[in-house]
Design a protein around this motif. Structure first.
Motif, PDB file in Angstrom:
ATOM      1  N   LEU A  24       1.051  -1.289   0.004  1.00  0.00           N
ATOM      2  CA  LEU A  24       0.001   0.051  -0.038  1.00  0.00           C
ATOM      3  C   LEU A  24       0.840   1.054  -0.120  1.00  0.00           C
ATOM      4  N   LEU A  25       1.953   1.334   0.727  1.00  0.00           N
ATOM      5  CA  LEU A  25       3.134   2.387   0.795  1.00  0.00           C
ATOM      6  C   LEU A  25       3.638   2.677  -0.552  1.00  0.00           C
ATOM      7  N   ALA A  26       3.972   1.521  -1.107  1.00  0.00           N
ATOM      8  CA  ALA A  26       4.583   1.398  -2.577  1.00  0.00           C
ATOM      9  C   ALA A  26       3.773   2.136  -3.360  1.00  0.00           C
ATOM     10  N   THR A  27       2.533   1.685  -3.292  1.00  0.00           N
ATOM     11  CA  THR A  27       1.554   2.476  -4.379  1.00  0.00           C
ATOM     12  C   THR A  27       1.315   3.942  -3.967  1.00  0.00           C
ATOM     13  N   GLY A  28       1.216   4.280  -2.745  1.00  0.00           N
ATOM     14  CA  GLY A  28       1.094   5.649  -2.260  1.00  0.00           C
ATOM     15  C   GLY A  28       2.237   6.339  -2.791  1.00  0.00           C
ATOM     16  N   LEU A  29       3.190   6.146  -2.621  1.00  0.00           N
ATOM     17  CA  LEU A  29       4.501   6.772  -3.116  1.00  0.00           C
ATOM     18  C   LEU A  29       4.816   6.839  -4.316  1.00  0.00           C
ATOM     19  N   GLY A  30       4.319   5.737  -5.297  1.00  0.00           N
ATOM     20  CA  GLY A  30       4.399   6.173  -6.711  1.00  0.00           C
ATOM     21  C   GLY A  30       3.450   6.494  -7.215  1.00  0.00           C
ATOM     22  N   GLN A  31       2.379   6.794  -6.356  1.00  0.00           N
ATOM     23  CA  GLN A  31       1.234   7.815  -6.851  1.00  0.00           C
ATOM     24  C   GLN A  31       1.934   9.361  -6.904  1.00  0.00           C
ATOM     25  N   TYR A  32       2.818   9.772  -6.058  1.00  0.00           N
ATOM     26  CA  TYR A  32       3.298  10.773  -5.699  1.00  0.00           C
ATOM     27  C   TYR A  32       4.667  11.133  -6.702  1.00  0.00           C
ATOM     28  N   GLY A  33       4.748  10.195  -7.336  1.00  0.00           N
ATOM     29  CA  GLY A  33       5.981  10.277  -8.374  1.00  0.00           C
ATOM     30  C   GLY A  33       7.185   9.549  -8.075  1.00  0.00           C
ATOM     31  N   ALA A  34       7.321   8.509  -7.100  1.00  0.00           N
ATOM     32  CA  ALA A  34       8.506   7.882  -6.719  1.00  0.00           C
ATOM     33  C   ALA A  34       8.566   6.843  -7.676  1.00  0.00           C
ATOM     34  N   SER A  35       9.966   6.409  -7.815  1.00  0.00           N
ATOM     35  CA  SER A  35       9.923   4.944  -8.446  1.00  0.00           C
ATOM     36  C   SER A  35      10.171   4.077  -7.275  1.00  0.00           C
ATOM     37  N   ILE A  36       9.679   2.974  -7.520  1.00  0.00           N
ATOM     38  CA  ILE A  36       9.554   1.997  -6.412  1.00  0.00           C
ATOM     39  C   ILE A  36      10.394   0.784  -6.610  1.00  0.00           C
ATOM     40  N   VAL A  37      11.241   0.351  -5.679  1.00  0.00           N
ATOM     41  CA  VAL A  37      11.864  -0.974  -5.634  1.00  0.00           C
ATOM     42  C   VAL A  37      11.133  -2.016  -4.685  1.00  0.00           C
ATOM     43  N   ILE A  38      10.278  -2.757  -5.137  1.00  0.00           N
ATOM     44  CA  ILE A  38       9.835  -3.772  -4.203  1.00  0.00           C
ATOM     45  C   ILE A  38      10.577  -4.911  -3.658  1.00  0.00           C
ATOM     46  N   LYS A 220      -7.979   2.641   8.758  1.00  0.00           N
ATOM     47  CA  LYS A 220      -8.147   2.226   7.158  1.00  0.00           C
ATOM     48  C   LYS A 220      -6.575   2.124   6.589  1.00  0.00           C
ATOM     49  N   PRO A 221      -6.116   1.154   6.144  1.00  0.00           N
ATOM     50  CA  PRO A 221      -4.700   0.867   5.725  1.00  0.00           C
ATOM     51  C   PRO A 221      -4.429   2.237   5.034  1.00  0.00           C
ATOM     52  N   GLU A 222      -5.266   2.811   4.105  1.00  0.00           N
ATOM     53  CA  GLU A 222      -4.845   3.917   3.351  1.00  0.00           C
ATOM     54  C   GLU A 222      -4.387   5.136   3.910  1.00  0.00           C
ATOM     55  N   GLU A 223      -4.817   5.023   5.195  1.00  0.00           N
ATOM     56  CA  GLU A 223      -4.613   6.276   5.975  1.00  0.00           C
ATOM     57  C   GLU A 223      -3.307   6.550   6.349  1.00  0.00           C
ATOM     58  N   LEU A 224      -2.410   5.381   6.193  1.00  0.00           N
ATOM     59  CA  LEU A 224      -1.007   5.528   6.464  1.00  0.00           C
ATOM     60  C   LEU A 224      -0.230   5.874   5.149  1.00  0.00           C
ATOM     61  N   ILE A 225      -0.622   6.489   4.312  1.00  0.00           N
ATOM     62  CA  ILE A 225      -0.244   6.814   3.148  1.00  0.00           C
ATOM     63  C   ILE A 225       0.366   8.552   3.254  1.00  0.00           C
ATOM     64  N   GLY A 226      -0.183   9.051   3.995  1.00  0.00           N
ATOM     65  CA  GLY A 226      -0.011  10.518   4.190  1.00  0.00           C
ATOM     66  C   GLY A 226       1.202  10.772   4.988  1.00  0.00           C
ATOM     67  N   SER A 227       1.385   9.899   6.077  1.00  0.00           N
ATOM     68  CA  SER A 227       2.683  10.020   6.773  1.00  0.00           C
ATOM     69  C   SER A 227       3.768   9.443   6.235  1.00  0.00           C
ATOM     70  N   ALA A 228       3.674   8.550   5.290  1.00  0.00           N
ATOM     71  CA  ALA A 228       4.713   7.969   4.668  1.00  0.00           C
ATOM     72  C   ALA A 228       5.188   9.050   3.439  1.00  0.00           C
ATOM     73  N   VAL A 229       4.412   9.515   3.039  1.00  0.00           N
ATOM     74  CA  VAL A 229       4.618  10.760   1.909  1.00  0.00           C
ATOM     75  C   VAL A 229       5.313  11.935   2.614  1.00  0.00           C
TER      76      VAL A 229
END
Length: 254
Positions: A24-38, A220-229
């Protein structure tokens, strides 16, 4: 001001991110433009998760390696840095849970919890930080827990590991801040995830949780995305050695 949270041009390695909160965090950071290494322990699972992100228009690659093994970690980080590109953001997300009464807790399960939840954070951070020091910039985020602060029946080793991760945040901050590296943590409260499925389905526990938490609900899991971004972006450039608890107010309440 929107550029404060922009992650375009940044590369994030997220351990244990083929599924669950890490994915979920990978998806969130990716949506803000980051390239992701899973990362996952198997190459196949890592690649499959990366392909799912690619289908959403996110630049992603999967790298399988064992976060608890020094050689595996060192070889993987060196490979990423040389063949894929610099790691700008590290999120130490990989974690496991085992439940037994303290006096009956098997040594093998203790070792497994400590190795994944604590030792792996040290091993991966150490190798990534060496490269960040050379570049004099970087973001390292440890996934902590409510159990970084509180105990609970049957999960004493988990609490011990997450308490240690809290202190890794502080200790690493002291040593790495001089190199313009920010080391922070995210402490999720009780979230409706696969790891908590048995508790979510337990009506008694859910009732207790809603009474105990000021927000009166599961997270809700998606509520963690903002803090990670936030902790991955320029918005947190002077935030260091901090643990951001995302818990619906639980730690504030008696």
């Amino acid at each position: 001001m929107k550029s404060l949270f922009e992650l375009k041009g940044k590369r994030a390695l997220i351990t244990g991110s083929a599924q669950g909160i890490g994915n979920l965090l990978a998806t969130g950071l990716g949506q803000y433009g980051a390239s992701i290494v899973i990362n996952d322990i198997t190459q196949e699972r890592a690649e499959n998760a990366a392909n799912q992100l690619k289908s959403q228009g996110i630049n992603a690659v999967g790298i399988g390696f064992d976060v608890t093994n020094y050689d595996s970690v060192k070889n993987a980080i060196d490979r990423i840095e040389k063949e894929i590109g610099p790691i700008d953001i590290l999120i130490n997300n990989a974690g496991i849970q085992r439940r037994h009464p303290f006096t009956e807790f098997p040594e093998a399960d203790w070792d497994a919890v400590i190795n994944v939840n604590q030792k792996a954070v040290f091993l991966v951070s150490q190798q990534v930080a060496k490269h960040m020091i050379t570049r004099k910039q970087g973001k390292i985020i440890h996934i902590c827990s409510m159990q970084s602060e509180l105990g609970r029946d049957t999960i004493t080793p988990y609490a011990a590991s997450k308490g240690a991760v809290k202190m890794l945040v502080k200790g690493m901050c002291v040593e790495l801040a001089r190199y313009n590296i920010q080391v922070n943590g995210i402490g999720p409260g009780y979230f409706d995830t696969e790891m908590c499925k048995a508790l979510v389905e337990n009506k008694e526990f859910t009732q207790w949780l809603c009474q105990r938490t000021p927000a009166a609900r599961w997270g809700k899991p998606e509520e963690l995305i903002g803090s990670a971004v936030f902790l991955s972006s320029a918005a947190s450039n002077f935030v260091n050695g901090h643990i951001l608890y995302v818990d619906g107010g639980m730690l504030a309440a008696v």
